[in-house]
Design a protein around this motif. Structure first.
Motif, mmCIF file in Angstrom:
data_model
loop_
_atom_site.group_PDB
_atom_site.id
_atom_site.type_symbol
_atom_site.label_atom_id
_atom_site.label_comp_id
_atom_site.label_asym_id
_atom_site.label_seq_id
_atom_site.Cartn_x
_atom_site.Cartn_y
_atom_site.Cartn_z
ATOM 1 N N VAL A 60 0.772 -0.883 -0.230
ATOM 2 C CA VAL A 60 0.035 -0.026 -0.253
ATOM 3 C C VAL A 60 0.727 1.196 -0.159
ATOM 4 N N LEU A 61 1.834 1.429 1.250
ATOM 5 C CA LEU A 61 3.117 2.313 1.014
ATOM 6 C C LEU A 61 3.628 2.694 -0.243
ATOM 7 N N ALA A 62 3.997 1.656 -1.160
ATOM 8 C CA ALA A 62 4.689 1.942 -2.151
ATOM 9 C C ALA A 62 4.100 2.339 -3.528
ATOM 10 N N LEU A 63 1.939 1.518 -3.289
ATOM 11 C CA LEU A 63 0.883 2.377 -4.334
ATOM 12 C C LEU A 63 1.107 3.587 -4.082
ATOM 13 N N VAL A 64 0.902 3.803 -3.091
ATOM 14 C CA VAL A 64 0.602 5.746 -2.569
ATOM 15 C C VAL A 64 2.432 6.127 -2.994
ATOM 16 N N ALA A 65 3.098 6.279 -2.766
ATOM 17 C CA ALA A 65 4.519 6.451 -3.186
ATOM 18 C C ALA A 65 3.920 6.490 -5.010
ATOM 19 N N GLY A 66 4.015 5.425 -5.215
ATOM 20 C CA GLY A 66 4.353 5.318 -7.014
ATOM 21 C C GLY A 66 3.175 6.674 -7.711
ATOM 22 N N VAL A 67 1.840 7.069 -6.528
ATOM 23 C CA VAL A 67 1.407 8.162 -7.380
ATOM 24 C C VAL A 67 1.454 8.816 -6.978
ATOM 25 N N LEU A 68 2.251 9.877 -6.348
ATOM 26 C CA LEU A 68 3.057 10.629 -5.504
ATOM 27 C C LEU A 68 3.887 11.129 -6.085
ATOM 28 N N ILE A 69 5.194 10.059 -6.781
ATOM 29 C CA ILE A 69 5.975 10.752 -7.793
ATOM 30 C C ILE A 69 5.692 10.760 -8.570
ATOM 31 N N ALA A 70 3.911 10.264 -9.318
ATOM 32 C CA ALA A 70 3.431 10.656 -11.112
ATOM 33 C C ALA A 70 3.238 11.586 -10.861
ATOM 34 N N ALA A 71 2.555 11.513 -9.889
ATOM 35 C CA ALA A 71 1.835 13.544 -9.408
ATOM 36 C C ALA A 71 2.808 13.843 -9.629
ATOM 37 N N ALA A 72 3.804 13.991 -9.530
ATOM 38 C CA ALA A 72 4.663 15.224 -8.779
ATOM 39 C C ALA A 72 5.446 15.739 -10.854
ATOM 40 N N ARG A 73 5.275 14.773 -11.359
ATOM 41 C CA ARG A 73 6.417 14.681 -12.723
ATOM 42 C C ARG A 73 5.825 15.090 -13.570
ATOM 43 N N LYS A 74 4.214 15.297 -13.414
ATOM 44 C CA LYS A 74 2.819 15.611 -14.371
ATOM 45 C C LYS A 74 3.182 17.431 -14.366
#
Length: 183
Positions: A9-23
């Protein structure tokens, strides 16, 4: 087992946050349509806020929307304030540039459902079969907007409204003008 679930779950949340930051820091939505009418005929429907009822998809989303105009309804400085349901929101449109019949620039300042300021441009260019009309919107995309954009596709959501609006603009512009009979 629980430890692996928490890590996943933490990895998924981190992935979403990283993807958002790169937009990108700016979002853009654009749609175009060819309309069988002169640029002047189409521009008249775009450049006067009182004409937006004939084609704007947001007018149809809330027929009970409260509308008010400040100053003239067309030309640089014209302001159209609206307060509608959750599909429309609350905000103001202001005409900031007029290059008749080629370009109209409008600011959109929303206060509800969330505050934002966007630039809307309509460009008109002669094309085979009529006039190519492009409806473009761009605005700043802070981190929360980027995060929402990873879940909701802004281009699909707003772009669908633009497609509907351009279809209605096409219908309004292509409709024959009624000429009053001389008395």
């Amino acid at each position: 087992m629980l430890t692996y679930l928490v890590i996943a779950v933490l990895a998924l949340v981190a992935g979403v946050l990283i993807a958002a930051a790169r937009k990108p820091d700016i979002f853009e939505v654009s749609r175009s349509a060819t309309i069988r009418a002169t640029p002047e005929r189409i521009f008249a429907l775009l450049a006067d806020f009182q004409e937006w009822g004939a084609w704007s998809p947001y007018e149809k989303k809330d027929p009970a929307m409260k509308r008010s105009f400040k100053g003239a309804t067309s030309g640089v400085g014209a302001v159209y304030a609206f307060d509608g349901n959750k599909q429309v929101g609350t905000g103001e449109l202001a005409i900031i540039e007029v290059q008749a019949p080629k370009k109209l620039a409008v600011t959109l300042d929303m206060t509800r459902p969330m505050a934002c300021s966007n630039l809307i441009t309509f460009t008109l260019a002669p094309s085979e079969g009529g006039t190519l009309v492009t409806w473009h919107m761009q605005g700043a995309c802070p981190f929360m907007g980027k995060l929402m954009g990873t879940i909701f596709n802004m281009d699909r959501m707003v772009g669908g409204d633009f497609d509907k609006g351009l279809a209605d603009l096409k219908q309004a512009a292509e409709r024959p003008k009624l000429v009053a009979a001389a008395a």
